[in-house]
Design an enzyme around this catalytic site. Sequence first.
Site, PDB file in Angstrom:
ATOM      1  N   ASP A 216       0.857  -1.171   0.000  1.00  0.00           N
ATOM      2  CA  ASP A 216       0.000   0.000   0.000  1.00  0.00           C
ATOM      3  C   ASP A 216       0.901   1.232   0.000  1.00  0.00           C
ATOM      4  O   ASP A 216       1.814   1.335   0.823  1.00  0.00           O
ATOM      5  CB  ASP A 216      -0.894  -0.020   1.260  1.00  0.00           C
ATOM      6  CG  ASP A 216      -2.294   0.477   0.984  1.00  0.00           C
ATOM      7  OD1 ASP A 216      -2.420   1.585   0.449  1.00  0.00           O
ATOM      8  OD2 ASP A 216      -3.253  -0.248   1.321  1.00  0.00           O
TER       9      ASP A 216
ATOM     10  N   ASP B  16      -3.029   4.683  -2.412  1.00  0.00           N
ATOM     11  CA  ASP B  16      -4.103   5.267  -1.619  1.00  0.00           C
ATOM     12  C   ASP B  16      -4.493   6.665  -2.117  1.00  0.00           C
ATOM     13  O   ASP B  16      -3.610   7.509  -2.318  1.00  0.00           O
ATOM     14  CB  ASP B  16      -3.594   5.373  -0.169  1.00  0.00           C
ATOM     15  CG  ASP B  16      -4.697   5.644   0.825  1.00  0.00           C
ATOM     16  OD1 ASP B  16      -5.592   4.803   0.959  1.00  0.00           O
ATOM     17  OD2 ASP B  16      -4.660   6.708   1.478  1.00  0.00           O
TER      18      ASP B  16
ATOM     19  N   GLU C 196      -6.181   3.933  -6.188  1.00  0.00           N
ATOM     20  CA  GLU C 196      -7.468   4.087  -5.495  1.00  0.00           C
ATOM     21  C   GLU C 196      -7.937   5.521  -5.725  1.00  0.00           C
ATOM     22  O   GLU C 196      -7.216   6.463  -5.415  1.00  0.00           O
ATOM     23  CB  GLU C 196      -7.318   3.830  -3.995  1.00  0.00           C
ATOM     24  CG  GLU C 196      -8.683   3.734  -3.314  1.00  0.00           C
ATOM     25  CD  GLU C 196      -8.761   4.367  -1.935  1.00  0.00           C
ATOM     26  OE1 GLU C 196      -9.678   4.016  -1.185  1.00  0.00           O
ATOM     27  OE2 GLU C 196      -7.919   5.225  -1.601  1.00  0.00           O
TER      28      GLU C 196
ATOM     29  N   HIS D 170     -11.550  -2.907   3.280  1.00  0.00           N
ATOM     30  CA  HIS D 170     -11.443  -2.542   4.693  1.00  0.00           C
ATOM     31  C   HIS D 170     -12.177  -1.250   5.039  1.00  0.00           C
ATOM     32  O   HIS D 170     -12.219  -0.860   6.192  1.00  0.00           O
ATOM     33  CB  HIS D 170      -9.959  -2.409   5.057  1.00  0.00           C
ATOM     34  CG  HIS D 170      -9.293  -1.285   4.316  1.00  0.00           C
ATOM     35  ND1 HIS D 170      -9.085  -1.313   2.953  1.00  0.00           N
ATOM     36  CD2 HIS D 170      -8.824  -0.091   4.738  1.00  0.00           C
ATOM     37  CE1 HIS D 170      -8.514  -0.180   2.572  1.00  0.00           C
ATOM     38  NE2 HIS D 170      -8.344   0.578   3.639  1.00  0.00           N
ATOM     39  N   ASP D 171     -12.714  -0.562   4.026  1.00  0.00           N
ATOM     40  CA  ASP D 171     -13.424   0.696   4.269  1.00  0.00           C
ATOM     41  C   ASP D 171     -14.939   0.551   4.147  1.00  0.00           C
ATOM     42  O   ASP D 171     -15.656   1.553   4.274  1.00  0.00           O
ATOM     43  CB  ASP D 171     -12.987   1.759   3.246  1.00  0.00           C
ATOM     44  CG  ASP D 171     -11.552   2.207   3.436  1.00  0.00           C
ATOM     45  OD1 ASP D 171     -11.049   2.132   4.572  1.00  0.00           O
ATOM     46  OD2 ASP D 171     -10.947   2.628   2.435  1.00  0.00           O
TER      47      ASP D 171
HETATM   48  O1  ISL Z   1     -13.804   5.090   3.945  1.00  0.00           O
HETATM   49  C1  ISL Z   1     -14.323   5.873   3.227  1.00  0.00           C
HETATM   50  C2  ISL Z   1     -15.707   6.166   3.289  1.00  0.00           C
HETATM   51  O2  ISL Z   1     -16.200   5.556   4.381  1.00  0.00           O
HETATM   52  C3  ISL Z   1     -13.640   6.553   2.151  1.00  0.00           C
HETATM   53  O3  ISL Z   1     -13.956   7.895   2.078  1.00  0.00           O
HETATM   54  C4  ISL Z   1     -12.160   6.383   2.320  1.00  0.00           C
HETATM   55  O4  ISL Z   1     -11.695   7.213   3.308  1.00  0.00           O
HETATM   56  C5  ISL Z   1     -11.534   6.697   1.011  1.00  0.00           C
HETATM   57  O5  ISL Z   1     -11.956   5.704   0.165  1.00  0.00           O
HETATM   58  C6  ISL Z   1     -10.038   6.686   1.089  1.00  0.00           C
HETATM   59  O6  ISL Z   1      -9.579   5.511   1.654  1.00  0.00           O
HETATM   60  C7  ISL Z   1      -8.231   5.323   1.835  1.00  0.00           C
HETATM   61  O7  ISL Z   1      -7.585   6.437   2.432  1.00  0.00           O
HETATM   62  C8  ISL Z   1      -7.917   6.728   3.772  1.00  0.00           C
HETATM   63  C9  ISL Z   1      -7.929   5.514   4.685  1.00  0.00           C
HETATM   64  O8  ISL Z   1      -8.553   5.826   5.891  1.00  0.00           O
HETATM   65  C10 ISL Z   1      -8.640   4.348   4.054  1.00  0.00           C
HETATM   66  O9  ISL Z   1      -8.577   3.215   4.880  1.00  0.00           O
HETATM   67  C11 ISL Z   1      -7.997   4.116   2.716  1.00  0.00           C
HETATM   68  O10 ISL Z   1      -8.482   2.980   2.060  1.00  0.00           O
HETATM   69  C12 ISL Z   1      -6.896   7.715   4.240  1.00  0.00           C
HETATM   70  O11 ISL Z   1      -5.611   7.192   4.019  1.00  0.00           O
END
Ligand code: ISL
Length: 569
Positions: free
Chosen positions: A101, A209, A272, A344-345
Amino acid sequence: MAVEEASWWTRAVVYQVYPRSFSDSDGDGIGDLGGILQRLDHLADLGVDVLWLSPIYPSPQADNGYDISDYRDIDPLFGSLAQLDELIEALHARGMKLLMDLVVNHTSDAHPWFLDARSSKDSAKRDWYWWRPPRPGFAAGEPGAEPTNWQSFFSGPVWELDEASGEYYLHLFDRRQPDLNWENPQVRAAVHEMMRWWLDRGVDGFRMDVINMLSKDVGPHGELHDGPPLPGSALGDGSASYLCGPRIHEFLAEMHREVFAGRDGTFLTVGEMPGVTVEQARLFTDPARAEVDMVFQFEHMDLDRGTSKWDVRPLRMRDLKASFGRWQTGLADVGWNSLYWDNHDQPRAVSRFGDDSPEFRRDSATCLATLLHLHRGTPYVYQGEEIGMANFPFRSLEEFRDVESLNHHVQAMSAGADPASVLAALRTMSRDNARTPVQWDASPHAGFTTGTPWLPVNPDHTEWNVAAQREDGASVLAHYRRLIALRHDLPVVALGDFTMLLPDSDEVYAFTRSLDGETLLVVCNLSRTTHRLAELLPEAPAAELVLGNLADDDPAELRPWEARVLRLA
Ligand code: ISL
C-alpha cells in the site's frame, strides 16, 4: 484485445489482507506478518495471484496504518523487514505477487518530514506540506478562520491550527494525517526514491491510496478556493479542488517514468480513486499514457447513500446495472476495471447487498461473488469475503474503534443528532464491520489470536469459519475457488466483451461475455423471489451449465439468490 497480448493481470485475482485483523502469531491480539506467513496455504488453496497488503509501516495507528511515520520500515506491531523479505520470497515461491500500500497523499503528523516542517516557518521542509495563514479578517482559531471551507473526509474542517506558528495545515483526512504538497518537486523525488527502494527489495507493485487527490487546484499565488456549501453545515465540498486536480496526470506519468520505466519485471499499479469518473479512468489506465494499470472506483459504493455515507438508502438494482454497465462499456476498448464488493473501508457486502439471514447467507454470498467475478476487470477478494463474513452485531458506541466512525459520532452529537439514529448508522456503515478478525475456526477467538483480539470476533464464527468450509464443496469458500479457477481457465472470463441484459429488471442481473465465438450468459437472481428463467431469457434453459451456486437446478427456474454461468455458443 488479443489473448496473447493481454497483460498478466487481466487473468489475475487479487486478495487483500488487512494485517491487523488477518492472523496474529504473537498473541498480542493484533494480526502480523508472522500470522500472514502461517496462512499462505489458505491463499494458495484459494488460487489467488496477488496479495495486497494494507499498510504495515511504522505508524501511530491513528488510522490503522494509513498514517505513516516511516516509509522504509515495518512497524514492530506487525514484525520486521526480515519477515517482509521472507513473505516476498514465500509468495514468489508459490507464484504469487506482493502489492504494497502506497500512502503518499499524506503522512502521519509524527513523520520526521512533518515534525521538521512544523518546527519553524523557515524549515526547509515547511513547503512539503500545505500551510496557510487564517482567512483575511479572521484571527487564528476563530470559527470560520480556516483558509478554505472544505470538509474533511473524517468530519470537521480540513484545516488544523498550529498554535506555535499561527498557521493552519491541510489534512483531507484526520488531523493526524497532514497532506503532502506534491507541487514541491522534492516531495515527488523523495516518494519516487522510496518506491524504487521497495521494488529493489522485490515487491511487485503498489496499491496507491487516494492517489487522485495528489494535485490540488492552486492558483499562481498559492490561492485555494472555497467549495459549494454543504446542506445544513458551515463547511463546503472542496472536492472540485482536489479530485483529479490539474496536475494529476502529469504526477502519475512522472511517477511511472521515474519508478517503473526501464525496470525488468512484471509489476502492477492500482490507483485508489474516490470520485473518479469513467472518462478520467480511461485516461489514467490507457496503457499508451503509462500512468497506472487500473483504478479502484467508488460509484457502486455510493448508490445506497443519501446526503452522506451515514444516510443509508436502499440500493436500486437499476442503478447498480447502470453504474457497472457504464464502467464496463467505458473501459471496453481502452483501460481496465478493478472489481470489488468488499474492502477494509466498507461494511460487509453480504450484509449490505446480499441477504445475511441464516436461510440466504450462503446463497447470496455466492451469488454476489459470481456476478462480480464474471465481469471484465480484475476481481479483488477482501479477507473473509471468501467465507461469507458478515457485519458485526454492534450494540454500543464503546465497541467501535475506527477514527472515521468516532469522529462522525462526535460531530453528529455536537450537531444535536439523535443518539439512537447515529448508532444505527454506525452499525450499518462503520468500517469496523470489515475489520473484525478473520474467522479461521470455531475456537473462542476464531483461531485469530491466543490473546485478546483488538476488535471482537464476530460471534457467528462458531458456524462461519474457514475450517468448516475448507472440505465442503458446497461452501462459499469452494465457490470462490471455482470462480478464481474459471478466470484462469477461460479467456472469455478474463477478456470477453460485456453486454448488459434486462437493464430494467429489479431483481435479476444478467449479462453476456463473448470472445472468439464463445459466449457465456450470466444470470443472477438478487432476490428472494423465484423467477421463470424461460420467460426472462428463452435461450437460457437449454444452455450448458458452466458453473452454478445451487445444486439440483431446474433449468427453467431461477431460485432465490441463484446464479448461473451458462455457455450459449
Ligand atoms: O472510507 C471511506 C468512506 O467511508 C472513504 O472515504 C475512504 O476514506 C476513502 O476511500 C479513502 O480511503 C483510503 O484512504 C484513507 C484511509 O482511511 C482508508 O482506509 C484508505 O483505504 C486515508 O488514508
